[in-house]
Design an enzyme around this catalytic site. Sequence first.
Site, short mmCIF file in Angstrom:
data_model
loop_
_atom_site.label_atom_id
_atom_site.label_comp_id
_atom_site.label_asym_id
_atom_site.label_seq_id
_atom_site.Cartn_x
_atom_site.Cartn_y
_atom_site.Cartn_z
N ARG A 40 0.83 -1.21 0.00
CA ARG A 40 0.00 0.00 0.00
C ARG A 40 0.86 1.24 0.00
O ARG A 40 1.88 1.30 0.68
CB ARG A 40 -0.88 0.04 1.26
N SER B 122 7.08 -4.97 7.72
CA SER B 122 6.72 -5.96 8.76
C SER B 122 7.53 -7.24 8.66
O SER B 122 6.99 -8.34 8.53
CB SER B 122 5.22 -6.26 8.67
N ASP C 151 4.96 -2.93 12.48
CA ASP C 151 3.50 -2.77 12.57
C ASP C 151 2.96 -2.67 14.00
O ASP C 151 1.97 -1.99 14.25
CB ASP C 151 2.75 -3.85 11.78
#
Length: 471
Positions: A91, A155, A209
């Site tokens: 993203r 992550s 994250d």
Amino acid sequence: MIAAQLLAYYFTELKDDQLKKIDKYLYSMRFSDETLRDVMNRFRREMENGLGRDTSTTATVKMLPTFVRSIPDGSENGDFLALDLGGTNFRVLLVKIRSGKRRSVEMHNKIYAIPIEVMQGTGEELFDHIVHCISDFLDYMGMKSARLPLGFTFSFPCHQTSLDAGILVTWTKGFKATDCEGEDVVELLRDAIKRKEEFELDVVAIVNDTVGTMMTCAYEEPTCEVGLIAGTGSNACYMEEMKNIETVDGNEGRMCVNMEWGAFGDNGCLDDIRTQYDQAVDENSLNEGKQRYEKMCSGMYLGEIVRQILIDLTKRGFLFRGQISETLKTTGIFETKFLSQIESDRLALLQVRAILQQLGLDSTCDDSIIVKEVCGTVSRRAAQICGAGMAAVVDKIRENRGLDHLDITVGVDGTLYKLHPHFSRIFQQSVKELAPKCDVTFLLSEDGSGKGAALITAVGCRQRELEAQQH
């Protein structure tokens, strides 16, 4: 009416009788308060090892410094770019943070696929693909000319040496891009931006994250100083006193520590409470011997633990008329979502049978009772030992600050916590019982990996300006 009462009586008798038979196989998964307190104490010892200068290299709970030194204070302001790489989708986000009386966060994002050949190709190809996606997004937003500060949610396990430097320790989740492990991923990103020669970005922060989750919640609630992910995987972070983090210079203030707590027990300290079913799951996994705590309490593995128990009970003649179906022999076939469905209070036994039928299991009502009990036992244990870890964290924060009583908020994200019908309640209950001097509020995080990354970048920019003024 009498018929209904008889049926209920018969059902209770049947249930108790059936469950007594299988109880000895599930007994080792039912933890006493004493066992859970013991797990909490062991966890605390492993935390100390991770923080210690001489013990950190061999510690299983790594307690990695993140160089995030403070939570948002409300003065954050500006436009920030955030990247979120943690799986097959990637993203890119534009996050507009506005301070003042009408504080607001506005987000725009686009999702891009990462083809498997890019995930498993060269590092250069992977980062060129990422930069190509950023370029497309900046075109889409009409912001190619602005030099935006950027936060990179990455992550994967990283050893951070500053807020904007992270050495990739190892790829996970199906990524295998070459020439990345042992390298600083921020530099790899900067190099790819240079190669593209289309725009400039100021990479301010690399973000885990869990930390993003904590920061998102801290923006809404300043008492939030802990982040928890309870989903496919399991991990936590919290604000630790600098004087206790022996792996980083400096004694003033606090720093967020990424615990990487899933590896708790990899040194054998949980072997006495792991069952034959846990061992079978570990042996069939891609990373045998690693992430043992995560394998007992995260969404990726709970269904597989249930499957191992069902196979054993079937072999012993307690289930499915002793017949192991081909489906039940398939690793991963019993997904964690089935646990959530089967444990739903609204689900009648007929519906449990329907779910088992989807799995090619021809079940009776008795079978359904047993399967429901197995699922409940496995997820209850998961919530309890996850709670023992969290209790160790909040109680350490209380002791760090010399308080008789601590009020604190934990930011939480993850599908297991959000979607399972009982996990969050049992988890919270365990924390309350194991850390009675801590009053803990749990706050659901909304988009920690996007909004959280932007907030960390904003706080990082503020920190940088302060340091510039001091020099």
